[in-house]
Design a protein around this motif. Structure first.
Motif, PDB file in Angstrom:
ATOM      1  N   GLN A 149       0.832  -1.207   0.000  1.00  0.00           N
ATOM      2  CA  GLN A 149       0.000   0.000   0.000  1.00  0.00           C
ATOM      3  C   GLN A 149       0.861   1.249   0.000  1.00  0.00           C
ATOM      4  O   GLN A 149       0.494   2.267  -0.592  1.00  0.00           O
ATOM      5  CB  GLN A 149      -0.940  -0.017   1.216  1.00  0.00           C
ATOM      6  N   LEU A 150       1.997   1.186   0.667  1.00  0.00           N
ATOM      7  CA  LEU A 150       2.886   2.338   0.748  1.00  0.00           C
ATOM      8  C   LEU A 150       3.687   2.538  -0.538  1.00  0.00           C
ATOM      9  O   LEU A 150       3.976   3.663  -0.921  1.00  0.00           O
ATOM     10  CB  LEU A 150       3.857   2.161   1.923  1.00  0.00           C
ATOM     11  N   ASN A 151       4.042   1.442  -1.195  1.00  0.00           N
ATOM     12  CA  ASN A 151       4.892   1.522  -2.380  1.00  0.00           C
ATOM     13  C   ASN A 151       4.405   0.535  -3.434  1.00  0.00           C
ATOM     14  O   ASN A 151       5.068  -0.478  -3.716  1.00  0.00           O
ATOM     15  CB  ASN A 151       6.343   1.224  -1.988  1.00  0.00           C
ATOM     16  N   PRO A 152       3.230   0.798  -4.029  1.00  0.00           N
ATOM     17  CA  PRO A 152       2.645  -0.171  -4.970  1.00  0.00           C
ATOM     18  C   PRO A 152       3.442  -0.365  -6.252  1.00  0.00           C
ATOM     19  O   PRO A 152       3.352  -1.421  -6.868  1.00  0.00           O
ATOM     20  CB  PRO A 152       1.264   0.423  -5.264  1.00  0.00           C
ATOM     21  N   ASP A 153       4.212   0.634  -6.663  1.00  0.00           N
ATOM     22  CA  ASP A 153       5.000   0.482  -7.891  1.00  0.00           C
ATOM     23  C   ASP A 153       6.098  -0.557  -7.714  1.00  0.00           C
ATOM     24  O   ASP A 153       6.357  -1.373  -8.603  1.00  0.00           O
ATOM     25  CB  ASP A 153       5.608   1.827  -8.294  1.00  0.00           C
ATOM     26  N   GLN A 154       6.751  -0.527  -6.562  1.00  0.00           N
ATOM     27  CA  GLN A 154       7.840  -1.466  -6.303  1.00  0.00           C
ATOM     28  C   GLN A 154       7.317  -2.811  -5.811  1.00  0.00           C
ATOM     29  O   GLN A 154       7.908  -3.866  -6.101  1.00  0.00           O
ATOM     30  CB  GLN A 154       8.805  -0.878  -5.271  1.00  0.00           C
ATOM     31  N   TYR A 155       6.208  -2.768  -5.057  1.00  0.00           N
ATOM     32  CA  TYR A 155       5.645  -3.996  -4.482  1.00  0.00           C
ATOM     33  C   TYR A 155       4.167  -4.088  -4.857  1.00  0.00           C
ATOM     34  O   TYR A 155       3.288  -3.712  -4.072  1.00  0.00           O
ATOM     35  CB  TYR A 155       5.805  -3.999  -2.961  1.00  0.00           C
ATOM     36  N   PRO A 156       3.867  -4.557  -6.058  1.00  0.00           N
ATOM     37  CA  PRO A 156       2.464  -4.635  -6.502  1.00  0.00           C
ATOM     38  C   PRO A 156       1.620  -5.475  -5.547  1.00  0.00           C
ATOM     39  O   PRO A 156       2.075  -6.481  -5.000  1.00  0.00           O
ATOM     40  CB  PRO A 156       2.569  -5.312  -7.878  1.00  0.00           C
ATOM     41  N   ALA A 157       0.376  -5.038  -5.368  1.00  0.00           N
ATOM     42  CA  ALA A 157      -0.530  -5.730  -4.453  1.00  0.00           C
ATOM     43  C   ALA A 157      -0.872  -7.122  -4.972  1.00  0.00           C
ATOM     44  O   ALA A 157      -1.060  -7.329  -6.172  1.00  0.00           O
ATOM     45  CB  ALA A 157      -1.800  -4.909  -4.269  1.00  0.00           C
ATOM     46  N   GLN A 158      -0.952  -8.072  -4.050  1.00  0.00           N
ATOM     47  CA  GLN A 158      -1.369  -9.431  -4.349  1.00  0.00           C
ATOM     48  C   GLN A 158      -2.784  -9.644  -3.795  1.00  0.00           C
ATOM     49  O   GLN A 158      -3.278  -8.857  -3.003  1.00  0.00           O
ATOM     50  CB  GLN A 158      -0.406 -10.435  -3.701  1.00  0.00           C
ATOM     51  N   ASP A 159      -3.437 -10.730  -4.229  1.00  0.00           N
ATOM     52  CA  ASP A 159      -4.747 -11.046  -3.669  1.00  0.00           C
ATOM     53  C   ASP A 159      -4.642 -11.260  -2.167  1.00  0.00           C
ATOM     54  O   ASP A 159      -5.537 -10.876  -1.411  1.00  0.00           O
ATOM     55  CB  ASP A 159      -5.324 -12.307  -4.326  1.00  0.00           C
ATOM     56  N   TYR A 160      -3.554 -11.855  -1.740  1.00  0.00           N
ATOM     57  CA  TYR A 160      -3.272 -12.018  -0.312  1.00  0.00           C
ATOM     58  C   TYR A 160      -1.784 -12.286  -0.146  1.00  0.00           C
ATOM     59  O   TYR A 160      -1.092 -12.633  -1.104  1.00  0.00           O
ATOM     60  CB  TYR A 160      -4.107 -13.151   0.310  1.00  0.00           C
ATOM     61  N   GLU A 161      -1.296 -12.087   1.072  1.00  0.00           N
ATOM     62  CA  GLU A 161       0.097 -12.388   1.385  1.00  0.00           C
ATOM     63  C   GLU A 161       0.151 -13.564   2.358  1.00  0.00           C
ATOM     64  O   GLU A 161      -0.743 -13.735   3.192  1.00  0.00           O
ATOM     65  CB  GLU A 161       0.791 -11.172   2.019  1.00  0.00           C
ATOM     66  N   PHE A 162       1.199 -14.352   2.246  1.00  0.00           N
ATOM     67  CA  PHE A 162       1.385 -15.539   3.064  1.00  0.00           C
ATOM     68  C   PHE A 162       2.782 -15.511   3.662  1.00  0.00           C
ATOM     69  O   PHE A 162       3.745 -15.137   2.986  1.00  0.00           O
ATOM     70  CB  PHE A 162       1.196 -16.788   2.196  1.00  0.00           C
ATOM     71  N   SER A 163       2.913 -15.890   4.914  1.00  0.00           N
ATOM     72  CA  SER A 163       4.243 -15.977   5.518  1.00  0.00           C
ATOM     73  C   SER A 163       4.274 -17.137   6.502  1.00  0.00           C
ATOM     74  O   SER A 163       3.252 -17.513   7.075  1.00  0.00           O
ATOM     75  CB  SER A 163       4.619 -14.671   6.237  1.00  0.00           C
ATOM     76  N   TYR A 164       5.450 -17.681   6.667  1.00  0.00           N
ATOM     77  CA  TYR A 164       5.646 -18.770   7.627  1.00  0.00           C
ATOM     78  C   TYR A 164       6.963 -18.556   8.363  1.00  0.00           C
ATOM     79  O   TYR A 164       7.990 -18.278   7.750  1.00  0.00           O
ATOM     80  CB  TYR A 164       5.665 -20.136   6.924  1.00  0.00           C
ATOM     81  N   ASP A 165       6.910 -18.683   9.689  1.00  0.00           N
ATOM     82  CA  ASP A 165       8.126 -18.681  10.504  1.00  0.00           C
ATOM     83  C   ASP A 165       8.914 -17.379  10.362  1.00  0.00           C
ATOM     84  O   ASP A 165      10.148 -17.383  10.368  1.00  0.00           O
ATOM     85  CB  ASP A 165       9.009 -19.871  10.102  1.00  0.00           C
ATOM     86  N   GLU A 166       8.201 -16.258  10.241  1.00  0.00           N
ATOM     87  CA  GLU A 166       8.901 -14.979  10.084  1.00  0.00           C
ATOM     88  C   GLU A 166       8.816 -14.129  11.349  1.00  0.00           C
ATOM     89  O   GLU A 166       9.798 -13.985  12.067  1.00  0.00           O
ATOM     90  CB  GLU A 166       8.335 -14.220   8.884  1.00  0.00           C
ATOM     91  N   VAL A 167       7.654 -13.566  11.615  1.00  0.00           N
ATOM     92  CA  VAL A 167       7.531 -12.678  12.778  1.00  0.00           C
ATOM     93  C   VAL A 167       7.533 -13.484  14.072  1.00  0.00           C
ATOM     94  O   VAL A 167       8.214 -13.135  15.033  1.00  0.00           O
ATOM     95  CB  VAL A 167       6.245 -11.834  12.670  1.00  0.00           C
TER      96      VAL A 167
END
Length: 221
Positions: A149-167
């Motif tokens: 949302q902050l930088n859509p040109d560099q990081y285009p929005a996806q339908d959803y984001e997924f993460s594992y074992d990060e935070v």
């Protein structure tokens, strides 16, 4: 500016940086590690931590590790009461439906911050996430949603984001954007112990809950 004022500003800045380091560290910090990161003597770091403990901003585990205290969670909850009030019932419904912990995450100008959480009421075991928890927007599913949302040109929005074992080690997260007033960046997410499931179906339920939260705030989804 007088020396007293300058000293007070430096102390305040050091304290805020210490809280940021504790909140954003990928693993718990000790007082010695905090002192090293701040570039100060260990005795000064102990005094700083002691002050935080007195006001409930930091807690020490039995092993001596530092974590953010409950007082910061209370401050986070009070910071956006209208937003929290709009999101709470929808997070609770989502959490019960999926039997996962649901989160509302916003951007505070530097990091992704958990503003509100809901845990399933009838689950045998739940994953807790304390309001006020912060992490960089480059890590974790809700952080990356906010980053897009902050930088859509560099990081285009996806339908959803997924993460594992990060935070949080060992946990999985799925997140989608939520539209907030004044176009403030935000996401809703679920966190859960890893299991086989249909991520797309979870994302669809998150998207529906996101739309309901936006509608409660008077924002068109």
């Amino acid at each position: 500016m007088t020396k007293t004022t300058e000293g007070g500003s430096q102390t305040l800045g050091r304290g805020l940086k210490a809280l940021t380091l504790i909140g954003e560290s990928s693993s718990p910090l000790t007082v010695a590690e905090l002192a090293e990161k701040l570039g100060i003597h260990r005795s000064m770091a102990y005094r700083l931590v002691k002050t935080f403990e007195q006001y409930g901003f930091v807690e020490r585990t039995p092993s001596g590790d530092l974590e953010l205290g409950a007082r910061l969670g209370a401050l986070a909850r009070n910071a956006s009461k209208s937003l929290q009030a709009a999101a709470t019932p929808h997070l609770a419904t989502l959490s019960d439906e999926l039997q996962m912990t649901a989160l509302l995450v916003v951007f505070d100008g530097e990091a992704a911050v958990t503003l509100s959480t809901a845990e399933p009421r009838h689950a045998d075991a739940t994953v807790a996430q304390r309001p006020g928890t912060r992490h960089p927007i480059d890590n974790g599913a809700p952080g990356r949603v906010i980053r897009s949302q902050l930088n859509p040109d560099q990081y285009p929005a996806q339908d959803y984001e997924f993460s594992y074992d990060e935070v949080i080690p060992g946990l999985t997260s799925i997140a989608v954007p939520v539209k907030l007033p004044q176009n403030k960046p935000g996401a809703i997410a679920v966190i859960y112990l890893s299991q086989e499931l249909d991520q797309t179906q979870v994302a669809l339920k998150l998207t529906a809950a996101s739309a309901r939260i936006s509608a409660s705030l008077g924002v068109r989804a």
